[in-house]
Scaffold this motif. Structure first.
Motif, PDB file in Angstrom:
ATOM      1  N   ASN A 119       0.772  -1.045   0.186  1.00  0.00           N
ATOM      2  CA  ASN A 119       0.049  -0.027  -0.204  1.00  0.00           C
ATOM      3  C   ASN A 119       0.874   1.198   0.029  1.00  0.00           C
ATOM      4  O   ASN A 119       2.212   1.050   0.400  1.00  0.00           O
ATOM      5  CB  ASN A 119      -0.848   0.018   1.511  1.00  0.00           C
ATOM      6  CG  ASN A 119      -1.606   1.269   1.262  1.00  0.00           C
ATOM      7  OD1 ASN A 119      -2.367   1.614   0.407  1.00  0.00           O
ATOM      8  ND2 ASN A 119      -1.966   1.534   2.503  1.00  0.00           N
TER       9      ASN A 119
ATOM     10  N   ARG B 100      -8.264  -3.790   1.591  1.00  0.00           N
ATOM     11  CA  ARG B 100      -7.967  -2.428   1.870  1.00  0.00           C
ATOM     12  C   ARG B 100      -9.392  -1.669   1.288  1.00  0.00           C
ATOM     13  O   ARG B 100      -9.745  -0.550   2.013  1.00  0.00           O
ATOM     14  CB  ARG B 100      -6.664  -1.873   0.992  1.00  0.00           C
ATOM     15  CG  ARG B 100      -5.555  -2.281   1.456  1.00  0.00           C
ATOM     16  CD  ARG B 100      -4.305  -1.437   1.811  1.00  0.00           C
ATOM     17  NE  ARG B 100      -4.867  -0.016   2.320  1.00  0.00           N
ATOM     18  CZ  ARG B 100      -4.638   0.126   3.717  1.00  0.00           C
ATOM     19  NH1 ARG B 100      -4.018  -0.784   4.459  1.00  0.00           N
ATOM     20  NH2 ARG B 100      -5.024   1.188   4.290  1.00  0.00           N
ATOM     21  N   ARG B 101     -10.011  -2.256   0.155  1.00  0.00           N
ATOM     22  CA  ARG B 101     -11.300  -1.737   0.023  1.00  0.00           C
ATOM     23  C   ARG B 101     -12.092  -2.064   0.953  1.00  0.00           C
ATOM     24  O   ARG B 101     -12.950  -1.046   1.749  1.00  0.00           O
ATOM     25  CB  ARG B 101     -11.774  -2.409  -1.279  1.00  0.00           C
ATOM     26  CG  ARG B 101     -10.850  -1.831  -2.613  1.00  0.00           C
ATOM     27  CD  ARG B 101     -11.268  -2.504  -3.618  1.00  0.00           C
ATOM     28  NE  ARG B 101     -10.766  -2.596  -5.006  1.00  0.00           N
ATOM     29  CZ  ARG B 101     -10.945  -1.833  -6.170  1.00  0.00           C
ATOM     30  NH1 ARG B 101     -11.989  -0.804  -5.988  1.00  0.00           N
ATOM     31  NH2 ARG B 101     -10.099  -1.780  -6.962  1.00  0.00           N
TER      32      ARG B 101
ATOM     33  N   GLU C 196     -11.303   2.292   0.942  1.00  0.00           N
ATOM     34  CA  GLU C 196     -10.523   2.903  -0.267  1.00  0.00           C
ATOM     35  C   GLU C 196     -11.516   2.508  -1.126  1.00  0.00           C
ATOM     36  O   GLU C 196     -12.094   1.746  -1.366  1.00  0.00           O
ATOM     37  CB  GLU C 196      -9.249   1.922  -0.433  1.00  0.00           C
ATOM     38  CG  GLU C 196      -8.098   2.214   0.325  1.00  0.00           C
ATOM     39  CD  GLU C 196      -6.593   1.887  -0.083  1.00  0.00           C
ATOM     40  OE1 GLU C 196      -6.790   1.619  -1.095  1.00  0.00           O
ATOM     41  OE2 GLU C 196      -5.934   1.677   0.656  1.00  0.00           O
TER      42      GLU C 196
END
Ligand code: PEP
Length: 254
Positions: A65, A97-98, A103
């Motif tokens: 990331n 991460r989403r 994100e």
């Protein structure tokens, strides 16, 4: 022809000592394999020591990331230039991460642009959830994530991006997509979207990895598919013999 690319996403695993032991075990084996690009993506604190171990080896190093801003008051974040000091790659927009860190496609697009501007190859992850898959929305979701992630990036730059198609239902579940399922999404959704967005030449140049429960047993079958250009590997990248076998399977791809 697209050179296969296999990357290991270690996620939040391994101690510093374990990470060095794993790389020490991987290095001599991976260096024997040609015709495939490969990289390991450990947690941030290990990037410095592992970049020293990997220097000159031909094995790439990636972060998991990064932030898109160059510097500033962003406590806990890591800037593109900092990543670029040690890494050739960065995983962006992973489904974890989403899902857990909010994100959005817009944020991922900023990160992809920042990576390219700093000479880092982004591995941009796309993929539908189980609910989206069961609702027949795979093409719509994956196409949208691909388009928005690459928005505003000219074809010459965008063709440096690696896309990882990772159906969320296949990640860490032991239930990989079949090679036919993955090939269909790679060819009919991702590459078709890339063609519409960037034109034929860039679409053909972009490598599309598959990710989701890839292991030493199923890798060869997946890599036999014409649009599966390698893999983003989670769990199996934590064991040297398994990761080496997956890289060997990619190298053997006709
Ligand atoms: C991943 O998280 O990128 C992944 C593909 O994990 P796994 O191989 O463990 O399914």
């Amino acid at each position: 022809m697209r050179k296969p690319f296999v990357a290991g996403n270690w996620k939040m695993n391994k101690t510093g000592e374990e990470s060095r032991l794993l790389v020490a075990e991987l290095l001599p084996e991976l260096q024997k394999i040609s015709g495939v690009d490969c990289a390991v993506c450990p947690p941030f604190p290990y990037l410095v020591s592992l970049s020293n171990m990997l220097a000159g080896s031909g094995i790439g190093l990636g972060a998991q990331n990064m932030h898109w801003e160059a510097s500033g008051a962003y406590t806990g974040e890591v800037a593109p230039k900092m990543v670029a000091e040690f890494c050739q790659y960065v995983i962006l927009g992973h489904s974890e991460r989403r899902a857990y860190f909010g994100e959005t496609d817009e944020m991922i697009n900023k990160k992809v642009k920042a990576a390219l501007a700093n000479g880092i190859t982004p591995i941009m992850c796309v993929g539908e959830t189980l609910a989206e898959n069961e609702a027949g929305r795979t093409a719509e979701v994956v196409s949208r994530q691909t388009r928005l992630g690459l928005e505003g990036i000219p074809a010459g730059e965008a063709q440096k991006v690696v896309i990882a198609y990772e159906p969320v239902w296949a990640i860490g579940t032991g239930r990989a997509a079949t090679s036919e399922q993955a090939q269909a999404v790679h060819a009919n959704v991702v590459r078709t979207t890339l063609k519409e967005l960037l034109g034929e030449a860039a679409a053909q140049a972009i490598r599309i990895q598959y990710g989701g429960s890839v292991n030493a047993k199923n890798a060869a079958e997946l890599f036999a598919m014409p649009d599966i250009d390698g893999a983003l590997v989670g769990g199996a990248s934590l064991k040297a013999p398994d990761f080496v076998a997956i890289v060997q399977a990619a190298a053997a791809r006709g």
